[in-house]
Write an enzyme that holds these catalytic residues in place. Structure first.
Site, PDB file in Angstrom:
ATOM      1  CB  CYS A   1      -9.394   4.274   7.662  1.00  0.00           C
ATOM      2  SG  CYS A   1      -8.701   4.233   5.994  1.00  0.00           S
TER       3      CYS A   1
ATOM      4  CB  CYS B   1      -8.746  21.110   5.563  1.00  0.00           C
ATOM      5  SG  CYS B   1     -10.204  20.306   6.285  1.00  0.00           S
TER       6      CYS B   1
ATOM      7  N   GLY C   1       3.435   0.417   5.462  1.00  0.00           N
ATOM      8  CA  GLY C   1       4.534   1.022   6.197  1.00  0.00           C
ATOM      9  C   GLY C   1       4.237   1.249   7.667  1.00  0.00           C
TER      10      GLY C   1
ATOM     11  CG  ASP D   1       6.995   5.504   7.559  1.00  0.00           C
ATOM     12  OD1 ASP D   1       8.222   5.529   7.738  1.00  0.00           O
ATOM     13  OD2 ASP D   1       6.192   6.149   8.257  1.00  0.00           O
ATOM     14  CB  SER D   2       4.079   3.211   1.962  1.00  0.00           C
ATOM     15  OG  SER D   2       4.121   4.452   1.277  1.00  0.00           O
TER      16      SER D   2
ATOM     17  N   GLY E   1       4.334   8.400   1.039  1.00  0.00           N
ATOM     18  CA  GLY E   1       5.241   8.778   2.115  1.00  0.00           C
ATOM     19  C   GLY E   1       6.463   7.884   2.181  1.00  0.00           C
TER      20      GLY E   1
ATOM     21  N   GLY F   1       0.838  -1.190   0.000  1.00  0.00           N
ATOM     22  CA  GLY F   1       0.000   0.000   0.000  1.00  0.00           C
ATOM     23  C   GLY F   1       0.874   1.241   0.000  1.00  0.00           C
ATOM     24  CG  LEU F   2       3.530   2.003  -3.005  1.00  0.00           C
ATOM     25  CD1 LEU F   2       4.012   2.151  -4.448  1.00  0.00           C
ATOM     26  CD2 LEU F   2       4.712   2.055  -2.040  1.00  0.00           C
ATOM     27  CB  SER F   3       0.569   6.440   1.799  1.00  0.00           C
ATOM     28  OG  SER F   3       1.862   6.628   2.358  1.00  0.00           O
TER      29      SER F   3
END
Length: 368
Positions: A112, A214, A138, A17-18, A15, A11-13
């Site tokens: 989530c 936000c 990550g 860590d991933s 960031g 799971g690549l976000s």
């Protein structure tokens, strides 16, 4: 875990860590593919894009997807953007709204992970015709399957980055094919490795700060949710006007804008039927017993660990306190615990997580 050329979806976000998780798994010999979940559909018209602020949900999602694609390109692996917008809307956003409207305090990140990252994302990826043997993220956590009487989800080596609280609602079945490559690493080492391999842009990138880009969750609500009502004390005396119960949570002190009180007052409870927010001094905010439901038991119900002192956490960032299980109804999904020392502001809707040493034995949603 031996790779044997097994295929792992990371799971690549966007960031560090991933990104480093994918790098390490490829280096270990796995066949790696990148998957990035898309949750933003533009339906929250009044949510601004905040430049330089990282969040999981918001109009800046395209930037994170682009960064995830950059990771895949550098590693020479396939990348898929997977839409889970409808599931996210129903399982996270609608849940979040419903909890606040009911006077409870939700944890959207826990929700989530439970229903989207380790649930809907898997299903949606496979519906695209993409198969995989393992799923990796990550997160800073460790997994060890020993025997049914022992935990299988353990805290990360880096105490300051441990994310097992967020993962506490996941089941053994969900985690049975999961890999956490960073569980045995320090965050500083992860950033150092990123810089060492030339990924300085990821090593210096800001981390996600909230589930909303936000940072203002009130944008998720309708104007009708901003229904003013009374602030009252423990005896029902009106102290002032609140701007709508969705703006308050148990234990809150800031933003009450109430003057003339003999000492600082906190939100003690929320009466939805009367549309009242009950305030009181810190001295009335302590509790020694907590009840929770929707039990997620991570050991057998006859495990001796359940008879021993455990460490209880009642919210993210809570240091934890020694506790004993006083009632356990596995069939009914309920648990009660007693703390050795009084704890401040246990909020209905938050997650109770029980640890035996470094391993999680149970979690539940606090009701009282």
């Amino acid at each position: 875990m031996e790779s044997s050329k097994k295929r792992v979806a990371v799971g690549l976000s966007g960031g560090v860590d991933s990104a480093l998780s994918a790098y390490l798994l490829k280096k270990q010999g796995y066949e790696v593919i990148g998957v990035t979940m898309a949750t933003w559909d533009g339906s929250i018209k009044n949510m601004p894009h905040v430049e330089g602020r990282e969040g999981c949900f918001g109009p800046g999602e395209d930037e994170n997807i682009a960064q995830a694609k950059t990771v895949a390109e550098r590693l020479g692996i396939p990348h898929y953007t997977v839409s889970v917008t409808e599931e996210y809307k129903r399982q996270v956003l609608d849940y979040f709204r419903a909890e606040y409207r009911a006077g409870r305090t939700p944890n959207p990140c826990v929700r989530c992970n439970q229903n989207i990252k380790f649930g809907a994302l898997h299903s949606a990826t496979r519906r695209m015709g993409v198969e995989f043997d393992y799923f990796a993220t990550g997160h800073y956590a460790r997994i060890e399957f020993k025997n049914p009487k022992e935990p299988f989800l353990y805290a990360a080596l880096d105490d300051s980055k441990d994310q097992t609280y967020f993962l506490s609602r996941l089941t053994a079945e969900q985690l049975s094919t999961v890999i956490f490559p960073l569980g045995g690493m320090k965050k500083t080492d992860v950033k150092a490795l990123a810089a060492e391999i030339g990924w300085v842009d990821f090593a210096t990138k800001k981390e996600s700060q909230d589930f909303l880009e936000c940072g203002d969750y009130t944008v998720l609500f309708d104007e009708s949710d901003n229904k003013p009502g009374d602030f009252v004390d423990m005896n029902g005396k009106v102290l002032g006007q609140h701007k709508g119960i969705i703006h308050y949570t148990i234990g809150q002190r800031k933003g009450l804008n109430i003057g003339g009180l003999p000492e600082p007052y906190f939100v003690v409870s929320i009466d939805v039927k009367k549309n009242q927010v009950v305030l009181g001094p810190r001295s009335v905010m302590s509790c020694v017993d907590v009840n929770a439901e929707e039990l997620n038991l991570m050991v057998d119900e006859d495990s001796p660990l359940l008879q021993q002192p455990l460490t209880a956490h009642i919210r993210l960032g809570h240091k934890g306190v020694t506790a004993h299980i006083t009632a356990l109804d596995v069939a009914g999904g309920k648990i009660s615990v007693h703390f050795d020392e009084p704890q401040f502001a246990s909020a209905p809707g938050q997650i109770l997580v029980l640890y035996a040493g470094q391993g999680i034995v149970a979690s539940g949603i606090i009701t009282k």
